[in-house]
Motif scaffolding. Structure first.
Motif, PDB file in Angstrom:
ATOM      1  N   LEU A 141       0.841  -1.186   0.000  1.00  0.00           N
ATOM      2  CA  LEU A 141       0.000   0.000   0.000  1.00  0.00           C
ATOM      3  C   LEU A 141       0.887   1.250   0.000  1.00  0.00           C
ATOM      4  O   LEU A 141       2.066   1.195   0.356  1.00  0.00           O
ATOM      5  N   GLY A 142       0.310   2.371  -0.394  1.00  0.00           N
ATOM      6  CA  GLY A 142       0.981   3.657  -0.252  1.00  0.00           C
ATOM      7  C   GLY A 142       1.808   4.102  -1.435  1.00  0.00           C
ATOM      8  O   GLY A 142       2.629   5.013  -1.309  1.00  0.00           O
ATOM      9  N   ARG A 143       1.578   3.515  -2.599  1.00  0.00           N
ATOM     10  CA  ARG A 143       2.432   3.834  -3.747  1.00  0.00           C
ATOM     11  C   ARG A 143       2.379   5.306  -4.120  1.00  0.00           C
ATOM     12  O   ARG A 143       3.385   5.892  -4.526  1.00  0.00           O
ATOM     13  N   ALA A 144       1.229   5.931  -3.945  1.00  0.00           N
ATOM     14  CA  ALA A 144       1.082   7.321  -4.385  1.00  0.00           C
ATOM     15  C   ALA A 144       1.876   8.302  -3.523  1.00  0.00           C
ATOM     16  O   ALA A 144       2.183   9.414  -3.969  1.00  0.00           O
ATOM     17  N   VAL A 145       2.220   7.889  -2.299  1.00  0.00           N
ATOM     18  CA  VAL A 145       2.853   8.842  -1.387  1.00  0.00           C
ATOM     19  C   VAL A 145       4.223   8.391  -0.894  1.00  0.00           C
ATOM     20  O   VAL A 145       4.903   9.145  -0.202  1.00  0.00           O
ATOM     21  N   ALA A 146       4.648   7.181  -1.217  1.00  0.00           N
ATOM     22  CA  ALA A 146       5.889   6.641  -0.650  1.00  0.00           C
ATOM     23  C   ALA A 146       7.109   7.439  -1.112  1.00  0.00           C
ATOM     24  O   ALA A 146       7.314   7.639  -2.303  1.00  0.00           O
ATOM     25  N   ARG A 147       7.887   7.900  -0.153  1.00  0.00           N
ATOM     26  CA  ARG A 147       9.169   8.548  -0.418  1.00  0.00           C
ATOM     27  C   ARG A 147      10.145   8.073   0.659  1.00  0.00           C
ATOM     28  O   ARG A 147       9.841   8.145   1.845  1.00  0.00           O
ATOM     29  N   HIS A 148      11.295   7.619   0.244  1.00  0.00           N
ATOM     30  CA  HIS A 148      12.326   7.196   1.202  1.00  0.00           C
ATOM     31  C   HIS A 148      11.763   6.184   2.197  1.00  0.00           C
ATOM     32  O   HIS A 148      11.950   6.306   3.411  1.00  0.00           O
ATOM     33  N   ALA A 149      11.055   5.182   1.662  1.00  0.00           N
ATOM     34  CA  ALA A 149      10.381   4.189   2.505  1.00  0.00           C
ATOM     35  C   ALA A 149      11.073   2.834   2.470  1.00  0.00           C
ATOM     36  O   ALA A 149      10.439   1.800   2.639  1.00  0.00           O
ATOM     37  N   GLY A 150      12.368   2.825   2.224  1.00  0.00           N
ATOM     38  CA  GLY A 150      13.134   1.593   2.314  1.00  0.00           C
ATOM     39  C   GLY A 150      12.653   0.515   1.360  1.00  0.00           C
ATOM     40  O   GLY A 150      12.484   0.739   0.158  1.00  0.00           O
ATOM     41  N   GLN A 151      12.397  -0.674   1.901  1.00  0.00           N
ATOM     42  CA  GLN A 151      11.990  -1.812   1.075  1.00  0.00           C
ATOM     43  C   GLN A 151      10.668  -1.551   0.371  1.00  0.00           C
ATOM     44  O   GLN A 151      10.414  -2.121  -0.712  1.00  0.00           O
ATOM     45  N   ILE A 152       9.802  -0.718   0.940  1.00  0.00           N
ATOM     46  CA  ILE A 152       8.535  -0.409   0.275  1.00  0.00           C
ATOM     47  C   ILE A 152       8.786   0.412  -0.984  1.00  0.00           C
ATOM     48  O   ILE A 152       8.186   0.156  -2.043  1.00  0.00           O
ATOM     49  N   SER A 153       9.680   1.381  -0.916  1.00  0.00           N
ATOM     50  CA  SER A 153      10.027   2.141  -2.118  1.00  0.00           C
ATOM     51  C   SER A 153      10.625   1.226  -3.181  1.00  0.00           C
ATOM     52  O   SER A 153      10.361   1.379  -4.385  1.00  0.00           O
ATOM     53  N   ALA A 154      11.421   0.254  -2.743  1.00  0.00           N
ATOM     54  CA  ALA A 154      12.041  -0.680  -3.689  1.00  0.00           C
ATOM     55  C   ALA A 154      10.996  -1.528  -4.394  1.00  0.00           C
ATOM     56  O   ALA A 154      11.109  -1.809  -5.597  1.00  0.00           O
ATOM     57  N   VAL A 155       9.976  -1.954  -3.669  1.00  0.00           N
ATOM     58  CA  VAL A 155       8.958  -2.787  -4.302  1.00  0.00           C
ATOM     59  C   VAL A 155       8.127  -1.973  -5.293  1.00  0.00           C
ATOM     60  O   VAL A 155       7.637  -2.502  -6.295  1.00  0.00           O
ATOM     61  N   PHE A 156       8.012  -0.673  -5.071  1.00  0.00           N
ATOM     62  CA  PHE A 156       7.345   0.164  -6.058  1.00  0.00           C
ATOM     63  C   PHE A 156       8.207   0.341  -7.313  1.00  0.00           C
ATOM     64  O   PHE A 156       7.682   0.484  -8.426  1.00  0.00           O
ATOM     65  N   ALA A 157       9.530   0.343  -7.145  1.00  0.00           N
ATOM     66  CA  ALA A 157      10.412   0.333  -8.317  1.00  0.00           C
ATOM     67  C   ALA A 157      10.210  -0.953  -9.107  1.00  0.00           C
ATOM     68  O   ALA A 157      10.235  -0.945 -10.347  1.00  0.00           O
ATOM     69  N   MET A 158      10.013  -2.061  -8.410  1.00  0.00           N
ATOM     70  CA  MET A 158       9.691  -3.332  -9.069  1.00  0.00           C
ATOM     71  C   MET A 158       8.405  -3.200  -9.886  1.00  0.00           C
ATOM     72  O   MET A 158       8.346  -3.615 -11.049  1.00  0.00           O
ATOM     73  N   ASP A 159       7.362  -2.637  -9.265  1.00  0.00           N
ATOM     74  CA  ASP A 159       6.100  -2.428  -9.991  1.00  0.00           C
ATOM     75  C   ASP A 159       6.326  -1.647 -11.279  1.00  0.00           C
ATOM     76  O   ASP A 159       5.808  -2.003 -12.347  1.00  0.00           O
ATOM     77  N   HIS A 160       7.075  -0.567 -11.169  1.00  0.00           N
ATOM     78  CA  HIS A 160       7.293   0.304 -12.325  1.00  0.00           C
ATOM     79  C   HIS A 160       8.005  -0.449 -13.446  1.00  0.00           C
ATOM     80  O   HIS A 160       7.636  -0.311 -14.630  1.00  0.00           O
ATOM     81  N   LEU A 161       9.004  -1.236 -13.097  1.00  0.00           N
ATOM     82  CA  LEU A 161       9.725  -1.997 -14.112  1.00  0.00           C
ATOM     83  C   LEU A 161       8.797  -2.977 -14.828  1.00  0.00           C
ATOM     84  O   LEU A 161       8.814  -3.086 -16.057  1.00  0.00           O
ATOM     85  N   ILE A 162       7.999  -3.708 -14.061  1.00  0.00           N
ATOM     86  CA  ILE A 162       7.094  -4.678 -14.674  1.00  0.00           C
ATOM     87  C   ILE A 162       6.084  -3.972 -15.571  1.00  0.00           C
ATOM     88  O   ILE A 162       5.810  -4.411 -16.700  1.00  0.00           O
ATOM     89  N   GLU A 163       5.541  -2.871 -15.099  1.00  0.00           N
ATOM     90  CA  GLU A 163       4.552  -2.137 -15.893  1.00  0.00           C
ATOM     91  C   GLU A 163       5.157  -1.593 -17.183  1.00  0.00           C
ATOM     92  O   GLU A 163       4.449  -1.458 -18.199  1.00  0.00           O
ATOM     93  N   SER A 164       6.452  -1.295 -17.169  1.00  0.00           N
ATOM     94  CA  SER A 164       7.093  -0.737 -18.371  1.00  0.00           C
ATOM     95  C   SER A 164       7.113  -1.722 -19.531  1.00  0.00           C
ATOM     96  O   SER A 164       7.299  -1.318 -20.682  1.00  0.00           O
ATOM     97  N   THR A 165       6.876  -3.009 -19.261  1.00  0.00           N
ATOM     98  CA  THR A 165       6.821  -4.001 -20.348  1.00  0.00           C
ATOM     99  C   THR A 165       5.500  -3.947 -21.091  1.00  0.00           C
ATOM    100  O   THR A 165       5.376  -4.529 -22.178  1.00  0.00           O
TER     101      THR A 165
END
Length: 293
Positions: free
Chosen positions: A109-133
């Motif tokens: 949860l919290g993708r719209a507001v996450a900043r400097h959230a450690g592993q949560i920010s990293a998992v949102f980077a994962m989301d972005h990469l997958i969506e880019s396909t």
């Protein structure tokens, strides 16, 4: 063909139970196939190896209709963000190469507001990469897991206490992994959805550590307390147990983001429908048997 990663993990193995009952065609990626239950060997093709290995992904995703993707943690990682990128990159190449139609990913949860959230920010980077396909994608947005309490069985059993770094009265959502697995399995079995969306799995209620201690006390029949530890003390303890400084800092940053309201950014309608397991039910059906064992 449905492909499942981390089939012995807390979410993966429960999603598999749903998929096996549905008699779906299955394939799993497993580092150690000997750890898989007999039912999985009977109902699924098994690809041995790591889920970020390009050769393993090529074998597993050939002819796949959907994929359950779980990015495992790596406490030895030198960088939380770099771990997410390096682990997910081969998947994105394989999704494109094999034209996988649908992916369900375990996120937060919290993708719209996450900043400097450690592993949560990293998992949102994962989301972005997958969506880019361009793949049809459902990102499962969840808070902390009730099941993480199982990591503290020993202090609960011997001291009647569990530990954390959130304030004792800070209410936040929590969900049971079995509810996440059920939502994931439902999406994997449905060939009709399209596009890219987040599906919230927030759990049915917000609870503070003190609320959890009260419920645990009632369900276990003895006093259970919560002890808040300073974030820096927890971080130092994690490093002493072998985590890298970067991974421990990420967990500290993640907790700080949750305390600051990461999970409170938006309302979650129909919470009891999407994730019905209350903490009281979880204590009765999961925690109490685990302590008894």
């Amino acid at each position: 063909m449905i492909v499942v990663t981390t089939p012995t993990g807390s979410i993966g193995h429960q999603a598999l139970e749903h998929l096996i009952r549905a008699d779906a065609p299955l394939r799993v990626i497993a580092r150690d196939p000997s750890r898989l239950p007999a039912a999985v060997h009977e109902h699924a093709e098994v690809v041995k190896g790591a889920s970020h290995d390009p050769a393993v992904l090529a074998e597993a995703l050939a002819g796949a209709d959907s994929l359950l993707w779980v990015m495992p943690p790596d406490p030895a990682a030198a960088s939380v963000h770099a771990h997410a990128i390096a682990f997910t990159g081969p998947l994105c190449d394989a999704i494109t190469a094999h034209r996988v139609p649908r992916v369900v990913g375990v996120s937060s949860l919290g993708r719209a507001v996450a900043r400097h959230a450690g592993q949560i920010s990293a998992v949102f980077a994962m989301d972005h990469l997958i969506e880019s396909t361009g793949v049809h994608y459902r990102s499962l947005g969840m808070p902390g897991f009730m099941d993480n309490m199982l990591w503290q069985l020993e202090p609960i059993r011997s001291q009647g206490v569990f530990f954390g770094s959130l304030p004792a009265d800070r209410k936040s959502p929590a969900c049971a992994t079995r509810d996440i697995a059920a939502v994931a399995a439902g999406l994997l079995l449905d060939p009709t959805w399209t596009g890219q969306e987040t599906v919230a799995v927030p759990g049915p209620e917000d609870l503070s550590p003190d609320d959890m201690a009260r419920v645990m006390s009632e369900e276990l029949g003895r006093p259970i307390g919560y002890r808040r530890l300073p974030a820096q003390a927890l971080q130092a303890s994690m490093v002493e147990r072998g985590m890298t400084q970067a991974w421990a800092q990420g967990l500290t940053d993640m907790t700080a983001a949750v305390e600051a309201g990461l999970y409170d950014a938006e309302p979650y309608p129909d919470r009891a429908t999407t994730s019905p397991t209350t903490f009281r039910t979880w204590c009765r059906e999961v925690l109490r048997p685990a302590l008894g064992a």
